[in-house]
Design a protein around this motif. Structure first.
Motif, PDB file in Angstrom:
ATOM      1  N   GLU A   1      -4.152   4.200  12.446  1.00 35.88           N
ATOM      2  CA  GLU A   1      -4.400   4.203  11.000  1.00 35.88           C
ATOM      3  C   GLU A   1      -5.854   4.495  10.629  1.00 35.88           C
ATOM      4  O   GLU A   1      -6.173   4.646   9.452  1.00 35.88           O
ATOM      5  CB  GLU A   1      -3.959   2.875  10.372  1.00 35.88           C
ATOM      6  CG  GLU A   1      -4.500   1.642  11.043  1.00 35.88           C
ATOM      7  CD  GLU A   1      -3.507   1.051  12.043  1.00 35.88           C
ATOM      8  OE1 GLU A   1      -2.896   1.821  12.812  1.00 35.88           O
ATOM      9  OE2 GLU A   1      -3.366  -0.197  12.066  1.00 35.88           O
ATOM     10  N   ASP A   2      -6.731   4.578  11.636  1.00 32.62           N
ATOM     11  CA  ASP A   2      -8.117   4.981  11.383  1.00 32.62           C
ATOM     12  C   ASP A   2      -8.259   6.502  11.312  1.00 32.62           C
ATOM     13  O   ASP A   2      -9.341   7.011  10.993  1.00 32.62           O
ATOM     14  CB  ASP A   2      -9.048   4.448  12.480  1.00 32.62           C
ATOM     15  CG  ASP A   2      -9.161   2.937  12.477  1.00 32.62           C
ATOM     16  OD1 ASP A   2      -9.153   2.343  13.575  1.00 32.62           O
ATOM     17  OD2 ASP A   2      -9.268   2.357  11.381  1.00 32.62           O
TER      18      ASP A   2
ATOM     19  N   GLU B   1     -12.548  -5.119  10.178  1.00 31.60           N
ATOM     20  CA  GLU B   1     -12.253  -6.305  11.014  1.00 31.60           C
ATOM     21  C   GLU B   1     -13.184  -6.413  12.214  1.00 31.60           C
ATOM     22  O   GLU B   1     -12.748  -6.717  13.334  1.00 31.60           O
ATOM     23  CB  GLU B   1     -10.794  -6.259  11.486  1.00 31.60           C
ATOM     24  CG  GLU B   1      -9.796  -6.272  10.343  1.00 31.60           C
ATOM     25  CD  GLU B   1      -8.363  -6.092  10.827  1.00 31.60           C
ATOM     26  OE1 GLU B   1      -7.466  -6.723  10.242  1.00 31.60           O
ATOM     27  OE2 GLU B   1      -8.154  -5.313  11.784  1.00 31.60           O
TER      28      GLU B   1
ATOM     29  N   ASP C   1     -12.563  -4.443   4.450  1.00 31.50           N
ATOM     30  CA  ASP C   1     -11.790  -5.490   5.130  1.00 31.50           C
ATOM     31  C   ASP C   1     -11.058  -4.954   6.353  1.00 31.50           C
ATOM     32  O   ASP C   1     -10.921  -5.651   7.370  1.00 31.50           O
ATOM     33  CB  ASP C   1     -10.791  -6.113   4.158  1.00 31.50           C
ATOM     34  CG  ASP C   1     -11.468  -6.946   3.086  1.00 31.50           C
ATOM     35  OD1 ASP C   1     -10.821  -7.242   2.060  1.00 31.50           O
ATOM     36  OD2 ASP C   1     -12.654  -7.307   3.278  1.00 31.50           O
ATOM     37  N   PHE C   2     -10.602  -3.706   6.274  1.00 33.57           N
ATOM     38  CA  PHE C   2      -9.812  -3.174   7.381  1.00 33.57           C
ATOM     39  C   PHE C   2     -10.655  -2.926   8.640  1.00 33.57           C
ATOM     40  O   PHE C   2     -10.122  -2.716   9.717  1.00 33.57           O
ATOM     41  CB  PHE C   2      -9.084  -1.884   6.977  1.00 33.57           C
ATOM     42  CG  PHE C   2      -9.986  -0.759   6.535  1.00 33.57           C
ATOM     43  CD1 PHE C   2     -10.103  -0.440   5.191  1.00 33.57           C
ATOM     44  CD2 PHE C   2     -10.708  -0.015   7.457  1.00 33.57           C
ATOM     45  CE1 PHE C   2     -10.918   0.599   4.774  1.00 33.57           C
ATOM     46  CE2 PHE C   2     -11.540   1.021   7.062  1.00 33.57           C
ATOM     47  CZ  PHE C   2     -11.652   1.327   5.711  1.00 33.57           C
TER      48      PHE C   2
END
Length: 124
Positions: A88-89, A64, A61-62
């Motif tokens: 955050e990746d 996107e 989901d992250f």
């Protein structure tokens, strides 16, 4: 013995792009299901994207819509195109593959072959 080698990691600014590659030592690996996982410091490993033996893809989901997984069976190579990267990746990214043909969503334990990982750092 099957060997998986990732490349393409590095440091980029937020909003930048990277393309990860993972080349397997044998052609049979690319016929199985293949996936990218990542692990950030202090966190559990998480699946990023997967492509099964039929070519069907799944994304966390992250993602996107920012990442695209693909494979070139003729080159025994798995790719992960990552765009619009966020801090955050940042993580170590690992490629993984099953031993046999596999379809649909798999658990982490079903992936038998793993690469050593490549570091992705997203920072301004």
């Amino acid at each position: 013995q099957v060997h998986m080698a990732e490349s393409g990691g590095g440091s980029v600014q937020p909003g930048g792009s990277l393309r990860l590659s993972c080349t397997a030592s044998t052609s049979s690996v690319s016929r199985g299901s293949m996936a990218w996982f990542r692990q950030a410091p202090g966190k559990e490993p998480e699946e990023v994207a997967a492509i099964d033996s039929a070519g069907s893809t799944n994304y966390a989901d992250f993602v996107e819509g920012r990442f695209t997984i693909s494979k070139d069976s003729a080159k025994n190579t798995l790719y992960l195109q990552m765009n619009s990267l966020k801090p955050e990746d940042s993580a170590i990214y690992y490629c993984a593959a099953t031993r046999n043909l596999a379809y649909g969503r798999l658990t982490r334990g079903e992936y038998i072959y793993w690469g050593q990982g490549t570091q992705v750092t997203v920072s301004s």
